[in-house]
Motif scaffolding. Structure first.
Motif, PDB file in Angstrom:
ATOM      1  N   PHE A  29       0.805  -1.216   0.000  1.00 29.19           N
ATOM      2  CA  PHE A  29       0.000   0.000   0.000  1.00 29.19           C
ATOM      3  C   PHE A  29       0.842   1.273   0.000  1.00 29.19           C
ATOM      4  N   ASP A  30       2.079   1.197  -0.519  1.00 28.91           N
ATOM      5  CA  ASP A  30       2.912   2.389  -0.654  1.00 28.91           C
ATOM      6  C   ASP A  30       3.081   2.704  -2.146  1.00 28.91           C
ATOM      7  N   LEU A  31       3.753   3.801  -2.453  1.00 28.63           N
ATOM      8  CA  LEU A  31       3.873   4.250  -3.840  1.00 28.63           C
ATOM      9  C   LEU A  31       4.612   3.253  -4.740  1.00 28.63           C
ATOM     10  N   PRO A  32       5.786   2.738  -4.352  1.00 29.34           N
ATOM     11  CA  PRO A  32       6.439   1.755  -5.233  1.00 29.34           C
ATOM     12  C   PRO A  32       5.606   0.492  -5.428  1.00 29.34           C
ATOM     13  N   GLY A  33       4.938   0.054  -4.374  1.00 32.83           N
ATOM     14  CA  GLY A  33       4.081  -1.123  -4.507  1.00 32.83           C
ATOM     15  C   GLY A  33       2.908  -0.878  -5.436  1.00 32.83           C
ATOM     16  N   ALA A  34       2.338   0.317  -5.377  1.00 30.44           N
ATOM     17  CA  ALA A  34       1.226   0.652  -6.267  1.00 30.44           C
ATOM     18  C   ALA A  34       1.686   0.726  -7.717  1.00 30.44           C
ATOM     19  N   LEU A 102      15.979   0.798 -11.199  1.00 27.46           N
ATOM     20  CA  LEU A 102      16.487   2.083 -10.709  1.00 27.46           C
ATOM     21  C   LEU A 102      15.371   3.109 -10.536  1.00 27.46           C
ATOM     22  N   SER A 103      14.381   3.074 -11.401  1.00 23.71           N
ATOM     23  CA  SER A 103      13.272   4.019 -11.245  1.00 23.71           C
ATOM     24  C   SER A 103      12.434   3.693 -10.022  1.00 23.71           C
ATOM     25  N   GLY A 113      14.009  -5.916  -3.847  1.00 23.21           N
ATOM     26  CA  GLY A 113      12.735  -6.147  -4.516  1.00 23.21           C
ATOM     27  C   GLY A 113      12.652  -5.447  -5.865  1.00 23.21           C
ATOM     28  N   SER A 114      13.258  -4.275  -5.966  1.00 24.59           N
ATOM     29  CA  SER A 114      13.240  -3.537  -7.231  1.00 24.59           C
ATOM     30  C   SER A 114      14.038  -4.267  -8.298  1.00 24.59           C
ATOM     31  N   PHE A 115      15.209  -4.773  -7.931  1.00 28.97           N
ATOM     32  CA  PHE A 115      16.001  -5.506  -8.915  1.00 28.97           C
ATOM     33  C   PHE A 115      15.363  -6.844  -9.254  1.00 28.97           C
ATOM     34  N   LEU A 116      14.660  -7.446  -8.306  1.00 26.28           N
ATOM     35  CA  LEU A 116      13.932  -8.679  -8.607  1.00 26.28           C
ATOM     36  C   LEU A 116      12.807  -8.406  -9.598  1.00 26.28           C
TER      37      LEU A 116
END
Length: 131
Positions: A29-34, A102-103, A113-116
């Motif tokens: 429920f945060d911005l990157p997750g959305a 990276l974004s 999690g971002s690189f995954l």
């Protein structure tokens, strides 16, 4: 204040059975997750279409213009055009995965999690590469 509004909107989306059926449940429920929740299908579709069109552009177009016969006249293998197109598309998919990661990191997401997620989107591009 904006974070609270985002959480309330995502909570409403999570309760809606139609949106959950189309996009899956909201996992974070945060911005990157959305962004990941909403953008996974669009990113996968874009990388898939881009992979297909890149391979077609670098194989079929060369056959139609006669360039592939000129390349094959030199001391290269039979699959030189196809190999070059596959390598180019793989590098493009890897670059897209790194840029996606990276974004998401720049928006406050966790690095692992971002690189995954970026690697997963690259794998989707690799899948369409072979179609």
């Amino acid at each position: 204040m904006a974070s609270q509004g985002l959480q309330s909107v995502l909570t409403e989306f999570d309760k809606d059975p139609l949106i959950s059926a189309l996009l899956g449940p909201v996992m974070s429920f945060d911005l990157p997750g959305a962004i990941v929740w909403r953008g996974v299908s669009q990113i996968a579709l874009t990388l898939g279409i881009g992979s297909i069109l890149t391979v077609i552009r670098h194989t079929r177009a060369d056959e139609e213009t006669g360039r592939s016969e000129l390349v094959r006249a030199c001391v290269v293998g039979r699959y030189a055009n196809l190999t070059a197109a596959l390598i180019l598309t793989c590098v493009g998919n890897l670059a897209a995965g790194v840029l996606i990661a990276l974004s998401i990191i720049s928006l406050g997401g966790a690095a692992d999690g971002s690189f995954l997620f970026g690697a997963t989107m690259s794998a989707v591009g690799f899948f369409f590469l072979l179609e």
